[in-house]
Design a protein around this motif. Structure first.
Motif, PDB file in Angstrom:
ATOM      1  N   ARG A   1       0.841  -1.363  -0.142  1.00 36.56           N
ATOM      2  CA  ARG A   1       0.159   0.001   0.108  1.00 36.56           C
ATOM      3  C   ARG A   1       0.754   1.471   0.105  1.00 36.56           C
ATOM      4  NH1 ARG A   1      -2.793  -3.998   1.290  1.00 36.56           N
ATOM      5  NH2 ARG A   1      -4.452  -4.301   1.245  1.00 36.56           N
ATOM      6  N   PHE A   2       2.082   1.061   0.548  1.00 35.40           N
ATOM      7  CA  PHE A   2       2.984   2.264   0.651  1.00 35.40           C
ATOM      8  C   PHE A   2       3.539   2.252  -0.230  1.00 35.40           C
ATOM      9  CE2 PHE A   2       3.504   3.746   4.763  1.00 35.40           C
ATOM     10  CZ  PHE A   2       1.878   3.594   5.146  1.00 35.40           C
ATOM     11  N   HIS A   3       3.780   1.154  -1.622  1.00 32.26           N
ATOM     12  CA  HIS A   3       4.751   1.970  -2.773  1.00 32.26           C
ATOM     13  C   HIS A   3       4.650   2.339  -4.345  1.00 32.26           C
ATOM     14  CE1 HIS A   3       7.162  -0.302  -5.399  1.00 32.26           C
ATOM     15  NE2 HIS A   3       6.053  -0.455  -6.509  1.00 32.26           N
ATOM     16  N   ASP A   4       5.263   3.208  -4.497  1.00 31.23           N
ATOM     17  CA  ASP A   4       5.093   4.242  -5.150  1.00 31.23           C
ATOM     18  C   ASP A   4       4.051   5.070  -4.688  1.00 31.23           C
ATOM     19  OD1 ASP A   4       7.453   3.322  -5.824  1.00 31.23           O
ATOM     20  OD2 ASP A   4       6.633   2.413  -8.032  1.00 31.23           O
ATOM     21  N   ILE A   5       3.276   5.527  -4.115  1.00 29.55           N
ATOM     22  CA  ILE A   5       2.319   5.642  -2.846  1.00 29.55           C
ATOM     23  C   ILE A   5       2.413   7.844  -3.622  1.00 29.55           C
ATOM     24  CG2 ILE A   5       2.747   6.880  -1.311  1.00 29.55           C
ATOM     25  CD1 ILE A   5       0.345   6.169   0.246  1.00 29.55           C
ATOM     26  N   GLU A   6       3.465   7.927  -4.147  1.00 30.99           N
ATOM     27  CA  GLU A   6       3.237   9.203  -4.523  1.00 30.99           C
ATOM     28  C   GLU A   6       2.957   9.603  -6.279  1.00 30.99           C
ATOM     29  OE1 GLU A   6       7.032   7.562  -4.405  1.00 30.99           O
ATOM     30  OE2 GLU A   6       5.767   7.208  -3.004  1.00 30.99           O
ATOM     31  N   LYS A   7       3.731   8.616  -6.708  1.00 27.39           N
ATOM     32  CA  LYS A   7       3.880   8.229  -7.944  1.00 27.39           C
ATOM     33  C   LYS A   7       2.986   9.008  -8.605  1.00 27.39           C
ATOM     34  CE  LYS A   7       4.949   4.332 -11.295  1.00 27.39           C
ATOM     35  NZ  LYS A   7       5.564   2.721 -11.293  1.00 27.39           N
ATOM     36  N   ASN A   8       1.984   8.645  -8.896  1.00 24.56           N
ATOM     37  CA  ASN A   8       0.837   9.976  -9.252  1.00 24.56           C
ATOM     38  C   ASN A   8       0.867  11.244  -8.512  1.00 24.56           C
ATOM     39  OD1 ASN A   8      -1.535  11.935 -10.379  1.00 24.56           O
ATOM     40  ND2 ASN A   8      -2.124   9.779 -11.623  1.00 24.56           N
TER      41      ASN A   8
ATOM     42  N   VAL B   1      -1.715  19.175 -10.686  1.00 23.75           N
ATOM     43  CA  VAL B   1      -0.706  18.955  -9.915  1.00 23.75           C
ATOM     44  C   VAL B   1      -0.386  18.943  -8.561  1.00 23.75           C
ATOM     45  CG1 VAL B   1       1.823  18.767  -9.773  1.00 23.75           C
ATOM     46  CG2 VAL B   1       0.902  18.549 -12.032  1.00 23.75           C
ATOM     47  N   TYR B   2      -0.523  18.694  -7.696  1.00 24.74           N
ATOM     48  CA  TYR B   2       0.242  19.563  -5.730  1.00 24.74           C
ATOM     49  C   TYR B   2       1.634  19.874  -6.298  1.00 24.74           C
ATOM     50  CZ  TYR B   2      -3.077  15.791  -3.725  1.00 24.74           C
ATOM     51  OH  TYR B   2      -4.200  15.351  -3.460  1.00 24.74           O
TER      52      TYR B   2
ATOM     53  N   GLN C   1      -0.922  -1.055  -8.712  1.00 24.94           N
ATOM     54  CA  GLN C   1       1.009  -0.287  -8.878  1.00 24.94           C
ATOM     55  C   GLN C   1       1.068   1.001  -9.386  1.00 24.94           C
ATOM     56  OE1 GLN C   1       2.046  -0.675  -5.142  1.00 24.94           O
ATOM     57  NE2 GLN C   1       1.425  -2.331  -4.891  1.00 24.94           N
ATOM     58  N   GLY C   2      -0.499   1.326 -10.504  1.00 23.08           N
ATOM     59  CA  GLY C   2       0.094   2.300 -11.575  1.00 23.08           C
ATOM     60  C   GLY C   2       0.796   1.631 -12.546  1.00 23.08           C
ATOM     61  N   MET C   3       0.161   2.003 -13.621  1.00 24.65           N
ATOM     62  CA  MET C   3       0.347   1.668 -15.177  1.00 24.65           C
ATOM     63  C   MET C   3       1.110   3.096 -15.585  1.00 24.65           C
ATOM     64  SD  MET C   3      -2.889  -0.486 -16.056  1.00 24.65           S
ATOM     65  CE  MET C   3      -3.941   0.522 -15.008  1.00 24.65           C
TER      66      MET C   3
ATOM     67  N   TYR D   1      -4.455   4.461 -12.171  1.00 20.20           N
ATOM     68  CA  TYR D   1      -5.101   2.847 -11.607  1.00 20.20           C
ATOM     69  C   TYR D   1      -6.258   2.697 -11.920  1.00 20.20           C
ATOM     70  CZ  TYR D   1      -0.956   5.051  -8.411  1.00 20.20           C
ATOM     71  OH  TYR D   1       0.530   5.225  -8.128  1.00 20.20           O
ATOM     72  N   TYR D   2      -6.590   1.511 -11.954  1.00 22.24           N
ATOM     73  CA  TYR D   2      -7.589   0.946 -12.149  1.00 22.24           C
ATOM     74  C   TYR D   2      -8.350   0.116 -11.169  1.00 22.24           C
ATOM     75  CZ  TYR D   2     -11.096  -1.324 -15.828  1.00 22.24           C
ATOM     76  OH  TYR D   2     -12.363  -1.351 -16.230  1.00 22.24           O
ATOM     77  N   LEU D   3      -9.618   0.872 -11.070  1.00 19.76           N
ATOM     78  CA  LEU D   3     -10.114   0.515  -9.648  1.00 19.76           C
ATOM     79  C   LEU D   3     -11.237  -0.862 -10.150  1.00 19.76           C
ATOM     80  CD1 LEU D   3     -10.967   0.549  -6.684  1.00 19.76           C
ATOM     81  CD2 LEU D   3     -12.306   1.830  -6.595  1.00 19.76           C
ATOM     82  N   MET D   4     -10.771  -1.669  -9.658  1.00 19.27           N
ATOM     83  CA  MET D   4     -11.276  -3.079  -9.201  1.00 19.27           C
ATOM     84  C   MET D   4     -11.419  -3.922  -8.956  1.00 19.27           C
ATOM     85  SD  MET D   4     -12.394  -5.198 -13.647  1.00 19.27           S
ATOM     86  CE  MET D   4     -10.292  -6.303 -13.344  1.00 19.27           C
ATOM     87  N   GLY D   5     -11.937  -4.944  -8.572  1.00 20.93           N
ATOM     88  CA  GLY D   5     -11.633  -6.067  -7.750  1.00 20.93           C
ATOM     89  C   GLY D   5     -10.494  -7.268  -8.406  1.00 20.93           C
ATOM     90  N   SER D   6      -9.903  -8.147  -7.769  1.00 25.92           N
ATOM     91  CA  SER D   6      -8.695  -9.273  -7.979  1.00 25.92           C
ATOM     92  C   SER D   6      -9.848 -10.319  -8.518  1.00 25.92           C
ATOM     93  CB  SER D   6      -8.328  -9.886  -6.732  1.00 25.92           C
ATOM     94  OG  SER D   6      -7.442 -10.812  -7.115  1.00 25.92           O
ATOM     95  N   PRO D   7      -9.823 -10.441  -9.620  1.00 23.55           N
ATOM     96  CA  PRO D   7     -10.614 -11.701 -10.369  1.00 23.55           C
ATOM     97  C   PRO D   7     -11.061 -12.925  -9.628  1.00 23.55           C
ATOM     98  CG  PRO D   7      -9.346 -10.489 -12.219  1.00 23.55           C
ATOM     99  CD  PRO D   7      -8.705  -9.946 -10.701  1.00 23.55           C
TER     100      PRO D   7
END
Length: 726
Positions: A48-55, A110-111, A705-707, A580-586
């Motif tokens: 959950r913390f991995h590359d949290i600032e990426k976007n 942008v922040y 994790q970000g595309m 980021y794409y919000l979808m459940g794990s298949p």
């Protein structure tokens, strides 16, 4: 064959504890109970913390909740559809991150360098991290075997939608945490049900109430898990009723403790959150329109013009409802599409020229209004029982009612804008009935006449002279043709305490009267403010309906969530943007959805066997079945079915709490089906499940994790056309 052997064959018997357990096994179990939660916490933290600032832009609803948090820092009053706890926690994270409130959180913006959005997101993500060990402890206390417990915990830890939603400044990770903690506390109470009135039992009873108070104070959907706790509590009390060993005194103690801890305590927490909310937001802001006049006038920097202290004929006024829909009386050029086809009269919360009415002499008085008449002819105070006519300043029409049915509510009459100064009839006349006068907050200010209409401090009703009904704000809203503004009607009211018929003068203009600058308005009452702001929240929630004229590509239907028919793009989909794409794990979603059907089959089978008396279920087995299967399935239903029936617009994230309980049902189904299997088959199945869960996470990990880069790099993720991942 012994009865216990028969039960074991049917998968109902609980394994008997060995009389002597190896000391090394005891040590390992104790060590495992500490090490495993730490491992899941660490894994959850990394994911959950991995590359949290990426976007580095404002993602999705950060535009709302980041902004709401900034209002607390600036102390500006705002209005939202959700209770304040989650947004106050967001504000706390912003304050700890050194944010000064000087950023408007516009979507995709942008922040700036001085906004430490990374720390804000990390502190918000920590609620998502805590869900991982909670899932482990919950599954363990439910009585699942160790492998099933770890499978459930791993599924929650690696769930793509939970990871995604935790990475941003949103309320959903908090809602999920408090939902899981509430259910976890209830399960812990289940393990202590034979230790009633002990200190551990009392502590967990109190913690259950605290969790209920917190989850309901983040979002109202927290009521869904509250219903589950209530169902379990009622079941427990019902069974106790037939316990011959329990005294009536102890039974009443059980009731009183639960009422205090599970009803009173959560309500006090909810109430306390609003007390903090009102205390922090003491300046005028964007949400003023959702509140009554006294609340607004006591906010710093409010723009209400109170004017002279006595309303007379010729005064221009705006009047606000004191009911549960505290809007200003309003009219505009648009007409009703049916009924009289006269000008619409609505309730509108914001300051507007169309809220201004002039107090004129009634039709029955026989006096024709003349703006050029001397001022002394007009300076007649409006008192209790005075007949008046309200003349709209902009449209030059009269406030009117007649025996035409209202358009939304039933059993009331339409209120319209009709005629002019020269055109009209007795149905333009209203009688002022003063119902309450409030004194100035300044005790030294002279008492005002209690039978005279004063701005701010006088509450009155307007009775239609011909029909005998009262001008009322119903709390309903007009459809699109009325711009979703509040419905205003004339209704029969047999009690002067009916607050929907109460009004007060908010602003007052009269050039012929002096203004008393020494007047201090009355203070608003907390309980009134609390009730009104909650009703305003409910009205705003009801207004969140789909607009048939607009296509919302982010919205989805409830049936699409457990089937994974579509997901949600959380940000702009440009090549240069981290997506980021919000979808459940298949793996998690599809298996848990299938398990819901399998669970019903298992329950039908057990019920059939019980009715046929081919199986007997002991009390312990009944409670085990209830806590492992029935309660999670019930929780899934309470968190999912309301979204199936409601008319409001819905999105993928609404399924996240229900998904957690579907996973628990899956844990029950796996545990039940493999309980009596041979070891080789059992371990092989668990190996496949663990491998599938991990492999599915790795395969679809770019979603959470970000595309980055070209969309063609992620075509392999788009299994179905509605999945607009690439």
């Amino acid at each position: 064959m012994a009865e216990s052997e028969k039960l074991e064959e049917k998968g109902l018997a609980q394994p008997m504890a060995a009389p002597l357990v190896n000391t090394k096994v005891k040590w390992w179990l104790r060590f495992e109970g500490i090490l495993s939660p730490l491992a899941y916490t660490t894994l959850g933290l990394c994911l959950r913390f991995h590359d949290i600032e990426k976007n580095n832009g404002v993602v999705w609803d950060e535009a709302h909740f980041g902004k709401f948090g900034s209002y607390y820092i600036k102390h500006e009053f705002y209005h939202d559809v959700h209770p304040p706890l989650g947004k106050m926690l967001v504000a706390l994270t912003e304050w700890l991150a050194g944010f000064d409130g000087d950023f408007d959180f516009d979507s995709n913006k942008v922040y700036p360098e001085n906004v430490n959005y990374k720390l804000m997101r990390q502190m918000n993500a920590f609620f998502g991290v805590l869900c991982c060990p909670l899932a482990y402890w919950t599954a363990k206390n439910m009585g699942f075997n160790l492998l099933t417990t770890h499978l459930v915990a791993l599924m929650i830890t690696l769930e793509h939608s939970y990871i995604t939603i935790s990475k941003f400044i949103l309320l959903d990770s908090m809602l999920l945490f408090f939902t899981i903690s509430t259910f976890a506390c209830m399960v812990k109470l289940y393990t202590l049900r034979k230790q009633a009135f002990t200190k551990p039992w009392s502590l967990w009873m109190w913690l259950t109430g605290v969790s209920i108070g917190c989850v309901c104070s983040v979002k109202w959907v927290g009521l869904f898990v509250t219903v589950v706790v209530g169902f379990y509590t009622i079941l427990e009390l019902f069974i106790m009723r037939f316990d011959s060993t329990m005294s009536k005194y102890d039974y009443m103690r059980h009731w009183m403790i639960r009422v205090l801890n599970l009803i009173v305590s959560p309500f006090l927490i909810y109430l306390f959150c609003f007390m903090i909310h009102f205390t922090l937001l003491y300046k005028s802001g964007t949400g003023d329109a959702a509140t009554n006049t006294l609340f607004q006038i006591n906010l710093e920097g409010n723009e209400i013009y109170s004017g002279p202290r006595t309303v007379v004929f010729g005064s221009h006024i705006s009047i606000r409802s004191h009911g549960l829909s505290p809007n200003l009386l309003h009219s505009h050029v648009q007409t009703y599409p049916e009924g009289s086809n006269q000008n619409q009269v609505t309730g509108y919360g914001f300051a507007d020229e169309n809220n201004v009415w002039q107090v004129r002499f009634s039709r029955s008085s026989g006096v024709v209004w003349n703006e050029n008449a001397t001022s002394s002819d007009k300076l007649v105070p409006i008192t209790d029982g005075t007949e008046i006519r309200l003349f709209h300043k902009e449209q030059e029409i009269n406030l009117h009612s007649h025996e035409i049915p209202s358009h939304v509510s039933k059993g009331n009459f339409e209120v319209s804008g009709y005629g002019s100064e020269s055109i009209g009839d007795s149905k333009d006349d209203w009688v002022v009935e003063i119902v309450r006068q409030l004194d100035s907050a300044d005790a030294t200010y002279p008492k005002e006449e209690y039978d005279v209409l004063h701005p701010l401090s006088t509450f009155f009703r307007l009775r239609h002279k011909d029909l005998g009904c009262y001008l009322t704000s119903t709390g309903f809203s007009y459809p699109a043709w009325g711009f979703q503004q509040a419905e205003i009607v004339c209704k029969y009211s047999w009690s002067k305490h009916d607050k929907s018929t109460w009004w007060n003068v908010e602003e007052h203009w009269n050039e012929n009267l002096d203004i008393n600058a020494d007047y201090v308005p009355p203070k608003s009452k907390f309980w009134t403010d609390f009730v009104m702001i909650n009703f305003a929240m409910a009205s705003s929630n009801n207004a969140l309906v789909e607009d048939g004229d607009k296509y919302d590509n982010l919205a989805s239907k409830a049936w699409e969530w457990p089937t994974l028919h579509k997901g949600l793009r959380m940000c702009t989909w440009g090549v240069d943007n981290t997506r980021y794409y919000l979808m459940g794990s298949p793996f998690n979603t599809w298996l848990s959805t299938v398990s819901l059907v399998v669970f019903l089959i298992i329950m039908a089978k057990l019920l059939y066997q019980w009715r046929r008396q081919t199986v007997a279920i002991t009390e312990d087995q009944f409670w085990s079945l209830t806590i492992q299967g029935v309660m999670p399935f019930t929780a899934w239903g309470t968190h999912y079915m309301p979204f199936v029936t409601m008319g409001r617009v819905t999105y993928v994230h609404h399924y996240l709490p229900a998904l957690y309980f579907a996973v628990l049902v899956f844990g029950f189904v796996v545990d039940y089906l493999l309980r009596c299997s041979k070891k080789l088959i059992k371990y092989a199945v668990y190996l496949i499940l663990f491998s599938g869960c991990i492999s599915c996470y790795i395969y679809f990990s770019p979603m959470c994790q970000g595309m980055t880069g070209m969309w063609t790099n992620y075509l392999y993720l788009q299994w179905f056309k509605p999945w607009d991942i690439a």
